[in-house]
Scaffold this motif. Structure first.
Motif, PDB file in Angstrom:
ATOM      1  N   ARG A 153      43.739   0.801 -16.034  1.00 51.97           N
ATOM      2  CA  ARG A 153      44.132   0.649 -17.365  1.00 51.97           C
ATOM      3  C   ARG A 153      44.731  -0.722 -17.501  1.00 51.97           C
ATOM      4  N   PRO A 154      46.025  -0.891 -16.833  1.00 49.65           N
ATOM      5  CA  PRO A 154      46.602  -2.493 -17.255  1.00 49.65           C
ATOM      6  C   PRO A 154      45.466  -3.595 -17.047  1.00 49.65           C
ATOM      7  N   PHE A 155      44.770  -3.660 -15.865  1.00 47.42           N
ATOM      8  CA  PHE A 155      43.779  -4.652 -15.639  1.00 47.42           C
ATOM      9  C   PHE A 155      42.771  -4.774 -16.727  1.00 47.42           C
ATOM     10  N   VAL A 156      42.019  -3.649 -16.965  1.00 42.08           N
ATOM     11  CA  VAL A 156      41.025  -3.808 -17.914  1.00 42.08           C
ATOM     12  C   VAL A 156      41.644  -4.181 -19.360  1.00 42.08           C
ATOM     13  N   MET A 157      42.813  -3.854 -19.788  1.00 45.06           N
ATOM     14  CA  MET A 157      43.333  -3.994 -21.002  1.00 45.06           C
ATOM     15  C   MET A 157      43.807  -5.656 -20.728  1.00 45.06           C
ATOM     16  N   ALA A 158      44.356  -6.071 -19.969  1.00 45.02           N
ATOM     17  CA  ALA A 158      44.637  -7.396 -19.778  1.00 45.02           C
ATOM     18  C   ALA A 158      43.522  -8.399 -19.906  1.00 45.02           C
ATOM     19  N   VAL A 159      42.210  -7.751 -19.371  1.00 44.04           N
ATOM     20  CA  VAL A 159      41.005  -8.757 -19.523  1.00 44.04           C
ATOM     21  C   VAL A 159      40.525  -8.737 -20.915  1.00 44.04           C
ATOM     22  N   LYS A 160      40.669  -7.288 -21.439  1.00 38.73           N
ATOM     23  CA  LYS A 160      40.117  -7.382 -22.789  1.00 38.73           C
ATOM     24  C   LYS A 160      40.881  -8.288 -23.808  1.00 38.73           C
ATOM     25  N   HIS A 161      42.282  -8.302 -23.695  1.00 37.58           N
ATOM     26  CA  HIS A 161      43.285  -9.049 -24.410  1.00 37.58           C
ATOM     27  C   HIS A 161      42.690 -10.338 -24.184  1.00 37.58           C
ATOM     28  N   TRP A 162      42.768 -10.833 -23.088  1.00 43.33           N
ATOM     29  CA  TRP A 162      42.463 -12.280 -22.939  1.00 43.33           C
ATOM     30  C   TRP A 162      41.043 -12.747 -23.650  1.00 43.33           C
ATOM     31  N   THR A 163      40.064 -11.789 -23.690  1.00 41.41           N
ATOM     32  CA  THR A 163      38.730 -12.034 -24.136  1.00 41.41           C
ATOM     33  C   THR A 163      38.926 -11.966 -25.886  1.00 41.41           C
ATOM     34  N   LYS A 164      39.824 -11.319 -26.513  1.00 44.01           N
ATOM     35  CA  LYS A 164      40.065 -11.234 -27.769  1.00 44.01           C
ATOM     36  C   LYS A 164      40.691 -12.352 -28.103  1.00 44.01           C
ATOM     37  N   CYS A 165      41.581 -12.980 -27.683  1.00 42.61           N
ATOM     38  CA  CYS A 165      42.536 -14.134 -27.838  1.00 42.61           C
ATOM     39  C   CYS A 165      41.660 -15.453 -27.839  1.00 42.61           C
ATOM     40  N   ARG A 166      40.665 -15.308 -26.979  1.00 43.59           N
ATOM     41  CA  ARG A 166      39.894 -16.536 -26.728  1.00 43.59           C
ATOM     42  C   ARG A 166      38.407 -16.516 -27.378  1.00 43.59           C
TER      43      ARG A 166
END
Ligand code: CTP
Ligand code: MG
Length: 335
Positions: A153-166
């Motif tokens: 959960r934290p790993f995928v959410m960290a990836v998703k957050h990065w993709t949304k910010c970028r």
């Protein structure tokens, strides 16, 4: 040769702490946002009952509101099932929602036609489709992966957050990848660690070729969802979140062969474009992430060659920032 990626001293611990801090303070959905989603679904149900009192219509919530990968800002994904196929006309649903003060936008020609709705009162967005039930199954698959290991959960959410910010998380309008494609890629990465953090859930099956399948083709919906048995499958792998994110960026910045490989969560490995028949035409030049159920679909088809190059550069940028001692916040600096 893909050996263990070495991280600069001290970085792994501090990066893990930064990811967890962002996850706990900014990504984990707030009680208020969960309540807004609940209120929206209740309101939507009331609208349907008032407008179609004699029709049997079931409301299914899918996507990140229920798969464990949603943040406070995620939209609500709704699938209506009904035998009244008139409702499959997105313009009918759209006009009903407008009567109740919602703003709507129809996407009628997509593979899965949807109505995008915005409720100005509750300040929430929803994507609504009718009778596209496959998404309910892949949502349950993601839920299962999330339940297997606490890092998912934290790993995928960290990836998703990065993709949304970028700005690389918008398949429909941005020509990049959907959250679902990113989640599939991130979980596949966890599946291919040595030892693996999550298992292969699907039974072995021949790959279905794009030239032989349509949306009406039968799909094998079975997968292993026995959480009690699968929980802690990844206990022999002790890699930290920080290490995993760093290695994920490195893999897709420098190691993955975009021209020849296909990411397959269904099989827990990379397939070759040639064996999937994706070595010809457009898929031969773009990023290929196999949809785990409808295996003839490429989840990354929305990104053209230029977009894929942009995505690869984002992976390189993220990797270089971390390698040079930057923080997760630096990696996620808004584009
Ligand atoms: N979906 C799908 N095929 C796609 C894209 C999406 O089947 N090509 C389905 C998946 O079930 C996915 C859901 O639609 O879980 C919602 O997709 P998306 O909004 O991309 O993902 P979310 O997990 O809801 O992420 P977000 O928090 O960004 O809304
Ligand atoms: Mg969503």
């Amino acid at each position: 040769v893909s050996g263990r990626v070495v991280l600069p001293t001290g970085l792994e611990k501090s990066l893990t702490a930064q990811i967890l801090h962002t996850y706990e303070t900014r990504l984990f959905p707030s009680a208020e946002s969960i309540e807004v989603k609940r209120a929206f679904i209740e309101k939507f149900a009331t609208v349907l009952v008032s407008e179609f009192p004699d029709w049997e219509v079931d409301i299914h919530v899918f996507g990140s509101s229920v798969n464990g990968l949603g943040s406070s800002r995620s939209d609500v994904d709704i699938c209506l099932t009904t035998k009244h196929r008139m409702l499959e006309d997105v313009f009918l649903l759209s006009s009903v929602l407008r009567k109740y003060g919602m703003c709507t936008y129809c996407v009628p020609r997509a593979r899965v036609p949807i109505v995008k709705a915005w409720d100005p009162e509750l300040r929430i967005a929803a994507d609504i489709n009718v009778n596209n039930t496959i998404a309910l199954h892949n949502t349950r698959m993601l839920q299962t992966f999330v339940a297997i290991d606490g890092r998912v959960r934290p790993f995928v959410m960290a990836v998703k957050h990065w993709t949304k910010c970028r700005d690389i998380n918008d398949a429909a309008f941005g020509g990049t990848l959907s959250s679902y494609a990113w989640a599939t890629l991130a979980i596949h990465f966890l599946q291919t660690r040595q030892p693996p953090i999550v298992p292969v859930l699907h039974p072995p099956a021949p790959s279905l070729r794009a030239d032989k399948c349509t949306d009406a083709s039968p799909v094998d919906l079975t997968f292993d969802d026995d959480i009690t048995r699968l929980r802690d499958f990844g206990r022999d792998n002790t890699e930290s979140l920080g290490y995993l994110l760093y290695a994920f960026f490195r893999t897709y910045a420098f190691e993955f062969d975009y021209r020849h490989q296909v990411v397959s969560l269904r099989n827990g490995c990379y397939l070759s474009k040639a064996e999937k028949g994706w070595d010809q035409g457009r898929p031969s030049r773009i990023f290929c992430i196999e949809e785990p159920f409808s295996t003839w679909l490429n989840l990354a088809h929305s990104a053209n060659e230029t977009a894929v190059e942009g995505i690869r550069q984002e992976f390189q940028r993220a990797f270089c920032i971390l390698r040079d001692g930057g923080s997760y916040d630096n990696v996620c600096e808004v584009y």
